[in-house]
Enzyme design. Structure first.
Site, PDB file in Angstrom:
ATOM      1  N   ASP A  81       1.135  -1.278  -0.180  1.00  0.00           N
ATOM      2  CA  ASP A  81      -0.328   0.063   0.358  1.00  0.00           C
ATOM      3  C   ASP A  81       0.520   1.332  -0.008  1.00  0.00           C
ATOM      4  O   ASP A  81       1.853   0.904   0.595  1.00  0.00           O
ATOM      5  CB  ASP A  81      -0.421   0.175   1.704  1.00  0.00           C
ATOM      6  CG  ASP A  81      -0.622  -0.149   2.318  1.00  0.00           C
ATOM      7  OD1 ASP A  81       0.889  -0.966   2.806  1.00  0.00           O
ATOM      8  OD2 ASP A  81      -0.742   0.462   3.520  1.00  0.00           O
ATOM      9  N   GLU A 139      -0.386  -2.438   4.894  1.00  0.00           N
ATOM     10  CA  GLU A 139       0.881  -2.142   6.780  1.00  0.00           C
ATOM     11  C   GLU A 139       0.285  -0.371   7.390  1.00  0.00           C
ATOM     12  O   GLU A 139       0.098  -0.570   8.742  1.00  0.00           O
ATOM     13  CB  GLU A 139       2.640  -1.981   6.020  1.00  0.00           C
ATOM     14  CG  GLU A 139       2.940  -2.828   7.375  1.00  0.00           C
ATOM     15  CD  GLU A 139       2.975  -0.972   7.747  1.00  0.00           C
ATOM     16  OE1 GLU A 139       3.627  -1.170   9.606  1.00  0.00           O
ATOM     17  OE2 GLU A 139       3.395   0.024   7.544  1.00  0.00           O
TER      18      GLU A 139
HETATM   19 NI    NI Z   1       6.919   0.940   4.982  1.00  0.00          NI
END
Ligand code: NI
Length: 394
Positions: A81, A139
């Site tokens: 992401d 994340e």
């Molecule tokens: Ni990172």
């Protein structure tokens, strides 16, 4: 020699890895929305002939089985992401999504793991065991994609003996890798506090309950949780980045809103600190006639690099890069959802140097000018492939 073979293959796949990285960099997607990124990963694995299965909506898990007999399994993890940041770099691969940017290098992580897949797929006849490739979503956003992947069984059959994760680090020069055994990164919780008093004319404080003075008191007092209640051996950080008191020179507002972050490296202290902060803030507010709503959004746990796994990583990395390129690094109070793997399995999360002063690549992670020395990806890809086989060979 396997090392020379991997170095040569890393050289060969490097232009493709850079191509993947630039494609992903130009087309970033926010956490839990990595649909095109996920499709790109699947299509690339298909091209390489690597079988995969979908997981956690946009996540992908690939499996590469060596042809020699072995039940050993090692997992390699990449996150996919991007961040809500407007890119300021004037580069040909600049983000095409205004306000979205790969400013944490997850484009490099995903493309590197694809490069590793390309190398290991070609080396199948040379090793035994299975390499599990974990491409995970989100994340950057609580509750994090790692937790979801674990819930859906990413650490299940085949069960890896260890999980390795590589993160780019611009403060480390390209060519180096940094690692730290034991506790490495912090837990991170978000704090949302609303103090409600009674607003009114600034000239008549006796008729009001001033939430600004109360909020000030709370902010200062809470720092004593860090300086007095925390064990000095346990790193602890409390920072407030937002305070809204929307009155005026002569208007006391009804309420003050505060946002902050609490970070540490011990789960029982973390729980205790949550209770202490809430009690202290509510107590101060109450003693002054106001109320305090104290919300805590639980983020990731601290990240721990298992000692033996990390020692093994150091040995393997030194074999590939030379001892002088493997550095000890300090604890880092940032948070990472790789931490979830580290509490469920033996894990090692290490930093790949991508900074380059000569090329002017010095910006920090999470900034609009973050970039990386793409030459470092050749090292990172070769290193990860080599280390994976090094673990399987143990
Ligand atoms: Ni990172």
């Amino acid at each position: 020699m396997l090392k020379e073979k991997i170095q040569e293959l890393a050289r060969q796949v490097h232009p493709e890895v850079v191509g993947y990285r630039r494609h992903l960099h130009a087309n970033p997607e926010l956490s839990f929305e990595e649909y095109n990124t996920s499709a790109f990963v699947k299509a690339t694995l298909d091209k390489l002939g690597v079988p995969w299965s979908p997981m956690a909506n946009t996540g992908v898990v690939g499996l590469i089985k060596g042809e020699k007999p072995s039940d050993a399994v090692i997992a390699l993890r990449a996150d996919m992401d991007a961040l809500p940041i407007k890119e300021a770099n004037e580069v040909p691969y600049r983000s095409k999504q205004v306000g979205v940017m790969h400013a944490c290098g997850h484009d490099a992580h995903t493309s590197s793991l694809l490069g590793v897949a390309a190398i290991l797929q070609q080396l199948r006849s040379e090793f035994g065991g299975t390499v599990k490739l974990i491409f995970q979503p989100a994340e950057e956003k609580i509750p994090g994609g790692a937790a979801q992947m674990i819930k859906e069984g990413v650490l299940g059959s085949p069960k890896p003996m260890a999980v390795l994760g590589q993160h780019v680090m611009p403060s480390l020069p390209a060519g180096k890798v940094g690692v730290r055994p034991g506790k490495f990164m912090a837990s991170s919780d978000e704090l949302y506090i609303t103090i409600t008093g009674k607003g009114g004319h600034g000239a008549q404080p006796q008729q009001n309950i001033d939430p600004i003075v109360i909020a000030s008191q709370i902010i200062l007092s809470l720092q004593q949780i860090v300086s007095r209640a925390a064990n000095p051996k346990t790193p602890t950080v409390l920072s407030f980045g937002k305070v809204i008191a929307n009155g005026a020179t002569n208007i006391i507002p009804d309420e003050v809103y505060i946002e902050g972050t609490f970070r540490t490296m011990d789960e029982s202290w973390r729980r205790e600190a949550h209770g202490r902060m809430k009690k202290m803030a509510e107590g101060i507010a109450e003693s002054m006639g106001a109320t305090c709503d104290f919300k805590i959004l639980h983020g990731y746990p601290f990240l721990i690099n298992e000692e033996k796994t990390t020692a093994r990583f150091r040995e393997c990395a030194a074999q590939y890069l030379g001892q002088e390129h493997v550095e000890d690094i300090d604890i880092w109070m940032a948070a990472e959802d790789f931490a979830y793997y580290s509490h469920q399995a033996d894990a090692c999360f290490y930093m790949l140097g991508v900074g380059n002063d000569v090329k002017g690549i010095t910006s920090s992670l999470h900034t609009p000018t973050f970039d990386l020395d793409e030459d470092a990806l050749e090292i990172g890809v070769g290193l990860m492939a080599f280390v994976a086989l090094c673990f399987l060979d143990e």
